[in-house]
Design a protein around this motif. Structure first.
Motif, PDB file in Angstrom:
ATOM      1  N   ARG A  71     -32.977  12.524  20.394  1.00 13.18           N
ATOM      2  CA  ARG A  71     -33.728  13.222  21.437  1.00 13.18           C
ATOM      3  C   ARG A  71     -34.279  12.209  22.435  1.00 13.18           C
ATOM      4  O   ARG A  71     -34.766  11.145  22.045  1.00 13.18           O
ATOM      5  CB  ARG A  71     -34.834  14.091  20.826  1.00 13.18           C
ATOM      6  N   PRO A  72     -34.217  12.543  23.719  1.00 11.36           N
ATOM      7  CA  PRO A  72     -34.596  11.548  24.735  1.00 11.36           C
ATOM      8  C   PRO A  72     -36.067  11.150  24.670  1.00 11.36           C
ATOM      9  O   PRO A  72     -36.425  10.030  25.035  1.00 11.36           O
ATOM     10  CB  PRO A  72     -34.278  12.247  26.058  1.00 11.36           C
ATOM     11  N   ASP A  73     -36.921  12.068  24.205  1.00  5.56           N
ATOM     12  CA  ASP A  73     -38.343  11.743  24.127  1.00  5.56           C
ATOM     13  C   ASP A  73     -38.700  11.058  22.801  1.00  5.56           C
ATOM     14  O   ASP A  73     -39.813  10.568  22.640  1.00  5.56           O
ATOM     15  CB  ASP A  73     -39.185  13.016  24.292  1.00  5.56           C
ATOM     16  N   GLY A  74     -37.756  11.021  21.861  1.00  8.71           N
ATOM     17  CA  GLY A  74     -38.061  10.502  20.525  1.00  8.71           C
ATOM     18  C   GLY A  74     -38.502   9.049  20.498  1.00  8.71           C
ATOM     19  O   GLY A  74     -39.614   8.753  20.032  1.00  8.71           O
ATOM     20  N   PRO A  75     -37.653   8.125  21.001  1.00 10.65           N
ATOM     21  CA  PRO A  75     -38.061   6.712  20.943  1.00 10.65           C
ATOM     22  C   PRO A  75     -39.379   6.454  21.668  1.00 10.65           C
ATOM     23  O   PRO A  75     -40.212   5.683  21.191  1.00 10.65           O
ATOM     24  CB  PRO A  75     -36.889   5.986  21.630  1.00 10.65           C
ATOM     25  N   LEU A  76     -39.583   7.126  22.808  1.00 12.33           N
ATOM     26  CA  LEU A  76     -40.830   6.924  23.555  1.00 12.33           C
ATOM     27  C   LEU A  76     -42.030   7.360  22.720  1.00 12.33           C
ATOM     28  O   LEU A  76     -43.061   6.684  22.681  1.00 12.33           O
ATOM     29  CB  LEU A  76     -40.806   7.733  24.861  1.00 12.33           C
ATOM     30  N   LYS A  77     -41.901   8.501  22.053  1.00 14.50           N
ATOM     31  CA  LYS A  77     -43.033   9.008  21.268  1.00 14.50           C
ATOM     32  C   LYS A  77     -43.309   8.105  20.077  1.00 14.50           C
ATOM     33  O   LYS A  77     -44.462   7.832  19.743  1.00 14.50           O
ATOM     34  CB  LYS A  77     -42.744  10.444  20.820  1.00 14.50           C
ATOM     35  N   VAL A  78     -42.232   7.641  19.437  1.00 14.11           N
ATOM     36  CA  VAL A  78     -42.421   6.779  18.262  1.00 14.11           C
ATOM     37  C   VAL A  78     -43.083   5.459  18.660  1.00 14.11           C
ATOM     38  O   VAL A  78     -43.910   4.920  17.935  1.00 14.11           O
ATOM     39  CB  VAL A  78     -41.068   6.531  17.564  1.00 14.11           C
TER      40      VAL A  78
END
Lengths: 284, 763
Positions: free
Chosen positions: B20-27
C-alpha cells in the motif's frame, strides 16, 4: 515555563535551592503527561538528564546504589540478577519506550500510590538518598511516602539515588491490571524473604493513599514459617497472611477497580507470592 | 502544506496484495496526518466545552478572553453565519450551544489565537453562566417512564422500530417449546479509539469561500452540512481529505469542521485546529450502549420457535445516526438464524449521556452479543453443542429473515461452522509468563487458570440500507505519460486505513491492462463517493472505479476500431481471441480519455414502521469465531489464547488488506469483550484518556487462524462482499462464551471486568 538545564550535580542542587518550585524531570514519563493534560504548569522544569553523576549504579556488600537517571530498562538488563524483585516490577512498567526513559527515581518523585517500583522498595527496606545544598540524608522508603502523590523531600532536595539492599532471599512482585501489558496498577504486591533475619518484607501498591507495608501480616508470617526445616508452608498460613495483607489496605472504588476487588486480589497475590518465594527458598 | 497521497505502485491487479502506498510512510512516521497540517501565518483554534451534561446557559461573557494578547477571535452561537444546526440524519445539533447544553463536552464557544497556549488561556477566561440541571442518564427510564423529563422538547424517543413475524405470544407457539430462556444483557459504551485526533486546517479564499483540509469519512456529507451553516454555496467550500488517523465510524459526524471554517472566515486567516487526546473523547460519538431483554424458545430438537427482544440503545444528547443504528439492531436482531415467530422492539433514546452514533458494526454488534449469548444458553439447556445448535438454525441462500427479506446470495453459515470446528485447537504450551493471564505482571504461574472455548456468529448488512440513494463516483483518466500508458483515478472516497487507495489502483490495473496508476487525493472536485462506512467502499467505490474504467476502455476500443469485446492487456488492445489489434500508445497518441461514472447498488426499501417488513438491506456478510481463553478464576484476569475465524468475502480482492481487516475487527471485538468501556456516572465521562480507556495490546490480541471463503455474490462487483465489520460482531460473543465455559458464570454484560468474575463489584 522556564527550562533549566544544569550540567553538573552541584549546579542542579544550586538551581533547586534558588527555585524550589522547579520540578525535576528525567525521563518525563510522568511529568510530561501532567503538563500535556494541563493538570500541572510548574514555573520551571529542572532537566537532570545531562548530569553524569546520576547515570550509573554501584554496589557495596550490602546494597546497590542506583543513580537517579538509571532507567527501568537498565534495571532489568543490568541488575536483574541481583535485584530480581525490582526487575520484575520494572518489567511491568508501561511499554518498552516508557521503560527506556522512565526511572526509579522518577517513580519516587511522582510518589503515585500506583507507582510500580514502590512495593518492592518497601518490602526490601530500601532508602532514598536525598541531597540539597544543605547536605545529604537517607530517607527509608517507609518514611518517604506521606500522602497521595506526596513525599517527604524538602522543597530544595533532589533524589540522587536509591539504595536497594542486596536481599539474601527470594523476591516476588505482582501487579493487577485489566489488560496484559501497559496498564496502571489496579493493585500490586511485593514480597521479599530476608532469610538470615527470618523476616518477610511486604509492600502494597495502589490500594491506599500511599504505598504501604503490611506490618501485621509480616509479623504473623515471619513467625509462622518453618524457616529451619524448610518444610512446606503449613495449612492456612498462606490464607491468613493474605487476609492480613488485605486488611492492611484501605482501597477505594475508582474507574480502575472496586475496593472490594482490590482487597480480594491482594489476598490472592499475597498468598501466591508467599508460595512462590517459599518454593524458591526450599529449593535453594 | 499537505502532500497529496498518491499511489504510483507499478504492479498488482485485483486479487494480488501490492504494497500500500501509505504503508511505508505510516510505519516510518512520515505520513502527514490531519494534525500535521501547517501553513505560515496560521492561527490556532480551540473549543470551549460544557463541563455539565445538562444545563441552561444564562450568559456568556467573552470580554476577558478577547483581552488576552494574541487572541484574534472568540465566537459563540451568535456568530454562526448561517443555519445554527447541523446533523448527519436530523439537523438537531447546534453548531455552538445556544441556550442549553445536552452533554458533557458540548461546544459552547470558539477561540482563534496566534499560539495554542494563548488559545487555551482564552478558553479559561470565557465566562459561561450555567444553571445546572439534573441530567437524564437512564435510557430505559427516559424511554418508558412517562414522568421522565425530556432532553429535546416533547420526546426522548429517536426511533422505535418493531419487527413482527408470526406470534411469539400465541400459546400454541409456546407449546412447541421444550425450553424458553429469558435473560437481560448490557453493552457498555465502546469508543472507536482512533489515534489521530480530530484536526484540520481552514484557509479563507479570495472569493469569500474556504478551503478545508479535514480527516473525515465522507467529504460530501460533511459539505452538505457545513455549507448552510457557513451560509456559503457548496462550490465555495472546497474540501480536501487530510490524512486520516483511524475512523471506525467516529468521523461520520462532524467535529471541528464548521468551527475551524468559522474562525478562518471571521479572522480572514488560515486556522488550524487539533483536539487534544482528552478532548477527542468528547469530540466524537461512541458506540451506543445497550440494555436488552431477550427471550428465546426452542423445540426439543433444537429448532428455534420464537425470539422476543426489547433493545434499548442510548444515543445521548443528539440523534446522530441513531435511527439507522436502531434499524440494524431490529432487522438483524435474531442473528443469522431462521426463526418463525419474532417480535422485536428496538428503541433509540435521547439522554444526557455522551452522544453515540456510528461505530464498526453499527447496531448489529449490540444485538449479536445478546442473541449469541441466548444461543449458548439454549444449547446448554438442551444439552447440545453450541455450534450444532447454530447449524440447526442457520440461514442459507434462500432463507427468509424476520423482515421478510429473502437472502439471495450465498450465506453458507453451516459449512462455515463445520470449517471452524474442524480447525485444530491450540497446542499446549511451555510455561511462559507472557502467556499467562496477567502476562509479565506475574499474577499467576498457573494457579486458578482454567481454559474455555466458545463460539460466536454474526451477520452484518453491507452498504446503506432502507431506501437510501447510495452511490459512489469515480473519474478515470487514461493517457500516455513518458511513453507509458498511465491512469489517474479520482474519487472523493476516504482512505481511513482500510486500504481503499491500494484497491482502487488494483482495479484500474486489472480493468485497463496497464501498470502505472496514480490515485489523486480525495476532494470535493469529483462527485460524491458516499461514506467509508458500512463496509461499503470496496463494493461502491470499487464498483464506480470499475465502471469508469470500463467506460474508458470502451472508448479506447472504439478509437482502435477493435471488436466490442476486445480487452486491454499489457498496454495493448487485444481481441477476445488474444490477437493484438493495436498498442495503447498508438491509439492514445496525445489524447487523454477521461470518463466519470456513478455506481449504485440495487435499491432497498424502508422498514415498515409497524412490522419491520421490507427488503431493507443490500447484502449480508457473515463471520464466525472460535475463541480459546485462559481465565485466572481467582483473580478474574483473562488471556485470550487464540481466535479462529471463518469469513465469506465473495472475492479476495487483496489478501493482505483483508487479513488486516479481519485481525483488526476481531481485536476491536476482543476489546469490547474484556476491557473497552467509556465509563459514565451521572452523564459524566470518568476515563477520557488512553491511560484508563484500555484497548488491546499485542500481548492481549492472540494469533489468529483464518479461513476465508469466496462464494461470490452475483449482484456485487467481482462478486465481493464487504468485509470490515463482520469480524467485530462475532469475536465478542465467542470470547464471552469461552469465559463462561471457563468460569461457569452467566455474564450478562460486556465488557467483562475482573469484578464480574470474582463477585467484587462496587456496591
Amino acid at each position: 515555563m522556564d527550562f533549566l538545564r544544569p550540567q553538573t550535580w552541584p549546579e542542579a542542587l544550586a538551581r533547586k535551592a534558588e527555585r524550589p518550585a522547579a520540578v525535576p524531570i528525567a525521563g518525563g514519563t510522568d511529568v510530561m503527561v501532567e503538563v500535556n493534560f494541563d493538570r500541572r504548569r510548574p514555573e520551571a522544569l529542572l532537566d537532570l538528564t545531562r548530569i553524569p553523576e546520576l547515570t550509573g549504579w554501584e554496589r557495596d556488600e550490602r546494597a546497590i546504589r542506583i543513580g537517579a537517571n538509571v532507567t527501568y530498562t537498565r534495571v532489568i538488563e543490568e541488575l536483574g540478577a541481583e535485584l530480581p524483585g525490582l526487575a520484575m516490577a520494572s518489567r511491568t512498567v508501561g511499554s518498552p519506550q516508557i521503560r527506556n526513559r522512565g526511572t526509579i527515581a522518577g517513580n519516587l518523585g511522582a510518589a503515585s500510590p500506583a507507582g510500580d517500583a514502590h512495593p518492592i522498595l518497601l518490602a526490601l527496606g530500601a532508602s532514598v538518598e536525598a541531597e540539597s545544598v544543605r547536605g545529604t540524608r537517607l530517607i527509608p522508603a517507609v518514611e518517604f511516602y506521606v500522602g497521595v502523590k506526596r513525599h517527604s523531600l524538602a522543597p530544595d532536595e533532589l533524589i540522587r539515588a536509591v539504595h536497594v539492599p542486596l536481599s539474601p532471599g527470594p523476591q516476588q512482585f505482582s501487579k493487577i491490571g485489566t489488560r496484559n501489558a501497559m496498564v496502571i496498577a489496579v493493585c500490586s504486591f511485593a514480597l521479599a524473604l530476608d532469610v538470615p533475619a527470618r523476616r518477610v518484607g511486604t509492600g502494597i501498591g495502589s490500594a491506599a493513599p500511599t504505598p504501604r507495608r503490611a506490618v501485621a501480616a509480616e509479623d504473623y508470617v515471619s513467625g509462622a514459617l518453618p524457616w529451619e526445616s524448610r518444610d512446606p508452608i503449613p495449612d492456612g498460613v498462606g490464607a491468613r497472611f493474605g487476609e492480613l495483607v488485605a486488611q492492611t489496605a484501605s482501597p477505594i472504588d475508582d474507574v480502575r477497580g472496586s475496593a472490594a476487588y482490590r482487597r480480594h486480589a491482594l489476598a490472592v497475590l499475597a498468598r501466591r507470592n508467599l508460595a512462590w518465594a517459599w518454593k524458591e527458598y526450599q529449593c535453594a | 502544506m499537505t502532500k497529496p497521497l498518491t499511489s504510483t505502485s507499478r504492479a498488482g491487479g485485483v486479487g494480488e496484495s501490492p504494497v500500500r502506498p501509505d504503508g511505508p510512510l505510516k510505519v516510518k512516521g512520515e505520513f502527514a496526518y490531519s494534525s500535521d497540517l501547517w501553513i505560515d501565518g496560521m492561527l490556532w483554534g480551540a473549543t470551549l466545552r460544557s463541563p455539565h451534561p445538562r444545563a441552561r446557559i444564562t450568559g456568556v461573557d467573552i470580554g476577558p478572553a478577547l483581552a488576552i494578547a494574541g487572541v484574534r477571535a472568540v465566537l459563540t452561537h451568535a456568530d454562526v453565519p448561517g443555519d445554527k444546526f447541523y446533523g448527519i440524519d436530523q439537523r438537531d445539533q447546534p453548531v455552538l450551544a445556544i441556550d442549553e447544553v445536552r452533554y458533557q463536552g458540548e461546544p459552547v464557544a470558539l477561540v482563534a489565537a496566534d499560539h495554542p497556549e494563548a488559545a487555551r488561556r482564552a478558553l479559561n477566561s470565557i465566562e459561561v453562566h450555567y444553571e445546572v440541571l439534573e441530567p437524564i442518564f437512564d435510557a430505559h427510564k427516559a424511554l418508558f417512564d412517562p414522568t421522565s423529563e425530556h432532553v429535546h422538547p416533547g420526546t426522548n424517543l429517536v426511533r422505535h422500530q418493531p419487527v413482527r413475524q408470526g406470534d411469539p405470544d400465541d400459546p400454541a407457539v409456546r407449546a412447541q417449546c421444550a425450553v424458553v430462556i429469558a435473560r437481560d444483557y448490557e453493552v457498555g459504551i465502546q469508543d472507536q479509539a482512533f489515534l489521530g485526533p480530530e484536526s484540520g486546517l481552514a484557509i479563507p479564499s479570495e472569493d469569500g469561500g474556504i478551503e478545508l483540509y479535514v480527516a473525515t469519512q465522507w467529504l460530501h456529507n460533511d459539505l452538505a452540512q457545513i455549507a448552510p451553516c457557513l451560509r456559503l454555496p457548496q462550490e465555495k467550500v472546497r474540501m480536501t481529505m487530510a490524512g486520516v488517523g483511524g475512523a471506525f465510524g467516529g468521523r461520520e459526524d462532524l467535529s471541528m469542521q464548521i468551527h475551524v471554517a468559522m474562525l478562518a472566515l471571521h479572522t480572514g486567516k488560515p486556522v488550524k485546529m487539533v483536539y487534544h487526546r482528552e478532548e477527542s473523547f468528547f469530540g466524537h460519538v461512541h458506540r451506543h450502549p445497550a440494555v436488552m431483554h431477550y427471550e428465546h424458545g426452542a423445540s426439543a430438537d433444537g429448532k428455534l420457535v420464537f425470539v422476543k427482544a426489547q433493545i434499548a440503545l442510548d444515543g445521548g444528547g443528539f440523534a446522530s445516526t441513531t435511527p439507522a443504528v436502531v434499524a440494524n439492531a431490529a432487522s438483524l436482531g435474531v442473528g443469522p438464524y431462521e426463526v418463525p415467530h419474532v417480535k422485536i422492539d428496538a428503541y433509540g433514546a435521547y439522554t444526557n449521556n455522551p452522544p453515540c452514533g456510528a461505530m464498526r458494526g453499527f447496531g448489529a454488534v449490540q444485538a449479536c452479543f445478546a442473541y449469541e449469548s441466548q444461543m449458548d444458553a439454549v444449547a446448554e439447556a438442551l444439552g447440545m453443542s453450541p455450534w450444532r445448535l447454530r447449524q440447526i438454525n442457520a440461514v442459507s441462500e434462500g432463507s427468509t429473515l424476520p423482515t421478510g427479506q429473502v437472502i439471495d446470495s450465498p450465506v453458507p453459515l453451516s459449512e462455515m461452522l463445520d470449517d471452524l470446528v474442524a480447525m485444530p485447537l491450540p497446542p499446549s504450551e511451555e510455561f511462559d509468563l507472557r502467556r499467562m493471564p496477567g502476562g509479565v505482571s506475574n499474577t499467576t504461574h498457573g494457579e486458578g487458570v482454567r481454559r474455555g472455548v466458545g463460539y460466536g456468529v454474526g451477520i452484518k448488512n453491507i452498504c446503506f440500507s432502507e431506501g437510501f440513494d447510495d452511490y459512489s463516483t469515480a473519474r478515470v483518466r487514461l493517457e500516455m505519460i513518458g511513453g507509458e500508458p498511465a491512469a489517474l483515478v479520482h474519487t472523493a472516497a476516504a482512505e481511513v486505513g482500510q486500504g481503499l487507495v491500494t484497491l482502487k489502483a488494483q482495479i484500474a490495473r486489472t480493468e485497463l491492462g496497464i501498470e502505472r496508476v496514480t490515485i489523486a487525493p480525495a476532494d470535493s472536485r469529483v462527485g460524491n463517493a458516499g461514506s467509508s462506512s458500512a463496509s461499503r467502499q470496496s463494493y461502491m467505490t470499487g464498483g464506480a472505479v470499475k465502471e469508469a474504467c470500463a467506460a474508458v476502455r470502451q472508448r479506447v476500443i472504439e478509437l482502435a476500431g477493435a471488436p466490442a469485446d476486445a480487452q486491454l492487456v499489457g498496454g495493448k488492445v487485444v481481441t477476445a481471441l488474444g490477437e493484438v489489434v493495436a498498442q495503447l500508445a498508438d491509439v492514445l497518441g496525445d489524447t487523454a480519455i477521461e470518463e466519470t461514472r456513478e455506481y449504485r447498488h440495487r435499491p432497498t426499501e424502508r422498514m415498515n414502521p409497524l412490522t419491520g417488513q421490507g427488503n431493507s438491506h443490500v447484502q449480508f456478510a457473515l463471520c464466525v469465531h472460535r475463541a480459546v481463553v485462559d481465565v485466572d478464576v481467582e483473580l478474574g484476569l483473562v488471556r485470550v489464547v487464540e481466535l479462529a475465524a471463518v469469513q465469506d468475502v465473495g472475492k479476495i480482492m487483496n489478501l493482505l488488506s483483508l487479513e488486516g481487516q479481519i485481525h483488526g475487527g476481531t481485536a476491536q471485538g476482543l476489546g469490547l469483550a474484556v476491557m473497552e468501556e467509556i465509563q459514565v456516572a451521572n452523564g459524566k465521562v470518568l476515563n477520557p484518556s488512553f491511560t484508563d480507556y484500555l484497548i488491546p495490546t499485542i500481548l492481549d490480541m492472540p494469533p489468529m487462524r483464518l479461513k476465508i471463503l469466496e462464494n461470490a455474490d452475483p449482484h456485487a462487483p467481482y462478486g465481493l462482499r464487504g468485509a470490515g465489520e463482520p469480524p467485530t460482531l462475532s469475536s465478542t460473543p465467542a470470547i464471552v462464551a469461552a469465559i463462561r465455559q471457563a468460569t461457569g458464570l452467566a455474564l450478562k454484560r460486556v465488557p467483562i471486568r475482573p469484578e464480574h468474575l470474582t463477585g467484587t463489584l462496587a456496591s
